[in-house]
Design a protein around this motif. Structure first.
Motif, PDB file in Angstrom:
ATOM      1  N   SER A   1       7.827  11.215  -6.978  1.00 20.46           N
ATOM      2  CA  SER A   1       7.404   9.847  -6.700  1.00 20.46           C
ATOM      3  C   SER A   1       5.934   9.879  -6.305  1.00 20.46           C
ATOM      4  CB  SER A   1       8.260   9.223  -5.593  1.00 20.46           C
ATOM      5  OG  SER A   1       8.141   9.954  -4.416  1.00 20.46           O
TER       6      SER A   1
ATOM      7  N   LYS B   1       2.243   7.573  -4.965  1.00 20.83           N
ATOM      8  CA  LYS B   1       1.666   6.423  -4.267  1.00 20.83           C
ATOM      9  C   LYS B   1       0.277   6.184  -4.829  1.00 20.83           C
ATOM     10  CE  LYS B   1       3.970   7.014   0.150  1.00 20.83           C
ATOM     11  NZ  LYS B   1       3.785   7.199   1.578  1.00 20.83           N
ATOM     12  N   LYS B   2      -0.164   4.933  -4.774  1.00 20.09           N
ATOM     13  CA  LYS B   2      -1.525   4.607  -5.210  1.00 20.09           C
ATOM     14  C   LYS B   2      -2.522   5.269  -4.286  1.00 20.09           C
ATOM     15  CE  LYS B   2      -1.043   0.991  -8.225  1.00 20.09           C
ATOM     16  NZ  LYS B   2      -1.774   0.665  -9.386  1.00 20.09           N
ATOM     17  N   ASN B   3      -3.666   5.620  -4.827  1.00 19.04           N
ATOM     18  CA  ASN B   3      -4.713   6.287  -4.069  1.00 19.04           C
ATOM     19  C   ASN B   3      -5.978   5.444  -4.103  1.00 19.04           C
ATOM     20  OD1 ASN B   3      -6.112   8.615  -2.858  1.00 19.04           O
ATOM     21  ND2 ASN B   3      -7.184   8.608  -4.787  1.00 19.04           N
TER      22      ASN B   3
ATOM     23  N   ASP C   1       0.818  -1.211   0.000  1.00 18.43           N
ATOM     24  CA  ASP C   1       0.000   0.000   0.000  1.00 18.43           C
ATOM     25  C   ASP C   1       0.854   1.263   0.000  1.00 18.43           C
ATOM     26  OD1 ASP C   1      -2.291  -1.480  -0.051  1.00 18.43           O
ATOM     27  OD2 ASP C   1      -2.763  -1.224   2.073  1.00 18.43           O
ATOM     28  N   ASN C   2       2.055   1.214   0.563  1.00 14.68           N
ATOM     29  CA  ASN C   2       2.906   2.388   0.658  1.00 14.68           C
ATOM     30  C   ASN C   2       4.004   2.421  -0.402  1.00 14.68           C
ATOM     31  OD1 ASN C   2       1.703   3.786   2.829  1.00 14.68           O
ATOM     32  ND2 ASN C   2       2.440   2.193   4.185  1.00 14.68           N
ATOM     33  N   LYS C   3       3.940   1.544  -1.386  1.00 18.22           N
ATOM     34  CA  LYS C   3       4.943   1.534  -2.449  1.00 18.22           C
ATOM     35  C   LYS C   3       4.876   2.849  -3.217  1.00 18.22           C
ATOM     36  CE  LYS C   3       6.383  -1.039  -6.577  1.00 18.22           C
ATOM     37  NZ  LYS C   3       7.146   0.027  -7.063  1.00 18.22           N
ATOM     38  N   THR C   4       6.022   3.376  -3.564  1.00 16.72           N
ATOM     39  CA  THR C   4       6.049   4.585  -4.377  1.00 16.72           C
ATOM     40  C   THR C   4       6.417   4.226  -5.809  1.00 16.72           C
ATOM     41  OG1 THR C   4       8.346   5.019  -3.792  1.00 16.72           O
ATOM     42  CG2 THR C   4       6.656   6.090  -2.448  1.00 16.72           C
ATOM     43  N   TYR C   5       5.925   5.028  -6.734  1.00 14.46           N
ATOM     44  CA  TYR C   5       6.145   4.817  -8.154  1.00 14.46           C
ATOM     45  C   TYR C   5       6.825   6.051  -8.733  1.00 14.46           C
ATOM     46  CZ  TYR C   5       2.729   1.153  -7.414  1.00 14.46           C
ATOM     47  OH  TYR C   5       2.075   0.048  -6.939  1.00 14.46           O
TER      48      TYR C   5
END
Length: 124
Positions: free
Chosen positions: A80, A82-84, A25-29
């Protein structure tokens, strides 16, 4: 004694699953991951910014000098994301990038949400 070992194994598994979910959930892209191989060094880099006013709906193109466009595009490259999971988004701006390909985003300034229009299911 055997029941105690089973309970410990179950707790370890639960903690592992919750930890894995938290990490996912906290992965950054990066911008490269979101845009799928953009060429930030393309010769003809351009950006268009459209402000979206609501009630009544009005679209206003914001004029940005070419040198400022290039700086904004360059700074976007280092962001960077994060998914929302928030589905209640009120867009304030639309950004259109022209690099080696065209990219478009809607932005909700209040919530800091960017929606990649090439993948509407991928909120950042």
């Amino acid at each position: 004694m055997k029941g105690k070992h089973i309970l410990i194994v179950i707790i370890v598994i639960l903690v592992g699953v919750l930890g894995l979910k938290f990490m996912i959930d906290n992965k950054t892209y990066s911008a490269n991951e979101i845009l799928e191989n953009p060429d930030f060094s393309a010769a003809n880099r351009e950006m268009e910014v459209i402000k979206i006013k609501h009630n009544p709906l009005e679209l206003i193109t914001i004029e940005i000098p070419a040198d400022q466009q290039k700086l904004l595009i360059e700074s976007f490259k280092n962001l960077s994301f994060k998914k929302n999971k928030d589905s209640q988004i009120e867009y304030h701006y639309r950004f259109n990038f022209s690099l080696n390909s065209n990219f478009a985003f809607y932005i909700d300034v209040d919530k800091g949400i960017i929606v990649n229009l090439s993948d509407k299911n991928q909120n950042m």
